[in-house]
Scaffold this motif. Structure first.
Motif, PDB file in Angstrom:
ATOM      1  N   LEU A  22      -7.079   2.432   4.167  1.00 55.12           N
ATOM      2  CA  LEU A  22      -6.759   1.280   5.182  1.00 55.12           C
ATOM      3  C   LEU A  22      -5.077   1.260   5.557  1.00 55.12           C
ATOM      4  CD1 LEU A  22      -9.026  -1.524   3.763  1.00 55.12           C
ATOM      5  CD2 LEU A  22      -9.370  -0.233   5.888  1.00 55.12           C
ATOM      6  N   GLU A  73      -6.405   3.209  -1.553  1.00 53.06           N
ATOM      7  CA  GLU A  73      -7.826   3.679  -2.216  1.00 53.06           C
ATOM      8  C   GLU A  73      -8.555   3.749  -1.162  1.00 53.06           C
ATOM      9  OE1 GLU A  73      -8.694   1.556  -5.452  1.00 53.06           O
ATOM     10  OE2 GLU A  73      -6.931   2.698  -6.977  1.00 53.06           O
ATOM     11  N   GLU A  74      -8.882   2.803  -0.202  1.00 49.41           N
ATOM     12  CA  GLU A  74      -9.726   2.868   0.844  1.00 49.41           C
ATOM     13  C   GLU A  74      -9.728   3.547   2.081  1.00 49.41           C
ATOM     14  OE1 GLU A  74     -12.909   1.680   0.195  1.00 49.41           O
ATOM     15  OE2 GLU A  74     -12.399   0.576  -1.543  1.00 49.41           O
ATOM     16  N   LEU A 112     -14.243  -3.989   6.260  1.00 47.77           N
ATOM     17  CA  LEU A 112     -13.887  -3.421   5.110  1.00 47.77           C
ATOM     18  C   LEU A 112     -12.558  -4.173   4.126  1.00 47.77           C
ATOM     19  CD1 LEU A 112     -14.226  -1.546   2.601  1.00 47.77           C
ATOM     20  CD2 LEU A 112     -13.105   0.363   3.948  1.00 47.77           C
ATOM     21  N   THR A 127     -12.228  -6.291   1.065  1.00 52.36           N
ATOM     22  CA  THR A 127     -11.083  -5.845   0.075  1.00 52.36           C
ATOM     23  C   THR A 127     -10.142  -7.044  -0.489  1.00 52.36           C
ATOM     24  OG1 THR A 127     -11.170  -3.587   0.995  1.00 52.36           O
ATOM     25  CG2 THR A 127      -9.424  -4.134  -0.741  1.00 52.36           C
ATOM     26  N   ASP A 166      -8.767   0.642  11.848  1.00 54.38           N
ATOM     27  CA  ASP A 166      -9.561   0.579  10.460  1.00 54.38           C
ATOM     28  C   ASP A 166     -10.685  -0.337  10.733  1.00 54.38           C
ATOM     29  OD1 ASP A 166      -7.403   2.159   9.608  1.00 54.38           O
ATOM     30  OD2 ASP A 166      -6.390   0.509   8.860  1.00 54.38           O
ATOM     31  N   ARG A 189      -5.316  -0.946  -3.462  1.00 54.45           N
ATOM     32  CA  ARG A 189      -6.585  -0.822  -3.102  1.00 54.45           C
ATOM     33  C   ARG A 189      -6.814  -0.305  -1.468  1.00 54.45           C
ATOM     34  NH1 ARG A 189     -10.705  -4.038  -5.251  1.00 54.45           N
ATOM     35  NH2 ARG A 189     -12.090  -3.159  -3.576  1.00 54.45           N
TER      36      ARG A 189
END
Length: 295
Positions: A270, A267-268, A201, A205, A197, A264
């Motif tokens: 990860l 959604e990303e 980011l 996050t 990953d 989150r």
């Protein structure tokens, strides 16, 4: 025919009969009058006066203020007891050195070693400028806000608004952590993400997720960092601050942060807490042995 009541005296010198009862009543009354008078004056005048003087000179040290009230109150109780003894007519006994020494020896002998150690430890805690009422502390047995320091124990208010009485010896013999200050509390969260990953980011996050909560302070701002390279995942850590732990529900703040992080990260794309994977390689051979039944 008139009857005369004669008070008899025992060999020990203690009177008996009506005269003896009257004398006992007078001595008892004298004890209570003397003790109550001195205690009332001390409790209503001496304790507030001394506490006010200490408060005016130590406005930034509430520990000294509360300790002064406790110790002065004890002195008032002792003075009231002495006044009661004098009021009962036994003041002469206080001047007898042998009796005083015997009484002190009895008290010291009755007190356990732990109690004496806690008392001495309490004095050290009060004298420590880095240990004050209102501070958030963490020790091996828990964490919370110091509410008061008494002779034997220190009362600590935990995150769940529970009062814990901690022996003073435990706080003086073990390491204490006080990194948060009086007006803010640092919350630290660690989690693992997959090596595949985007680490930058993931860090960004975490910071953005912390800022979404109005209870999180802007100064100092939330931050995130990489803290360890694990065998199968990268360990990252988020740090953010809230106000006084007694003004916010830390359990709720932590739970809300973790829920938002989970949403989150999904959604990303990860991977939160990737499963441990290991690749095995090699050859596997099986030998089949033929069995011949003897006829």
């Amino acid at each position: 025919m008139a009857h005369t009541v004669v008070a008899q005296t025992l060999p020990s010198g203690v009177p008996t009969g009506l005269a003896g009862l009257e004398e006992v009543a007078l001595r008892t009354l004298g004890f209570f009058v003397g003790a109550i008078l001195i205690y009332t004056v001390g409790r209503l005048l001496v304790v507030p006066t001394v506490a006010g003087l200490v408060r005016s000179r130590n406005r930034n040290n509430p520990t000294i203020e509360t300790a002064t009230e406790t110790y002065v109150h004890v002195l008032v109780v002792v003075a009231a007891a002495v006044a009661g003894v004098i009021g009962a007519g036994y003041g002469g006994a206080l001047t007898d050195a042998s009796i005083v020494i015997a009484a002190i020896s009895l008290v010291v002998g009755a007190a356990s070693q732990n109690v004496i150690g806690s008392l001495v430890s309490g004095l050290f805690l009060i004298a420590d400028p880095d240990f004050n009422v209102g501070d958030w502390i963490a020790w091996s047995g828990g964490e919370g806000t110091v509410e008061s320091v008494d002779f034997r124990v220190t009362r600590v208010r935990t995150i769940n608004n529970e009062t814990v009485t901690v022996p003073n010896t435990e706080l003086t013999t073990n390491a204490l952590t006080r990194p948060y200050g009086r007006e803010r509390y640092r919350i630290t969260e660690q989690l693992d993400v997959a090596y595949a990953d985007d680490a930058e980011l993931a860090l960004m996050t975490l910071v953005e997720t912390a800022r979404e909560d109005d209870r999180v302070l802007d100064d100092p701002p939330p931050n995130a960092r990489i803290v360890a390279f694990g065998g199968t995942a990268l360990t990252i850590q988020a740090e953010y601050w809230v106000s006084d732990p007694m003004d916010v529900n830390l359990v709720e703040v932590r739970s809300d942060f973790r829920r938002r992080v989970k949403r989150r990260f999904d959604e990303e794309g990860l991977t939160l807490g990737p499963a441990s994977t290991h690749e095995l390689s090699g050859d596997l051979s099986v030998d089949v042995a033929e069995r011949v039944d003897a006829e």
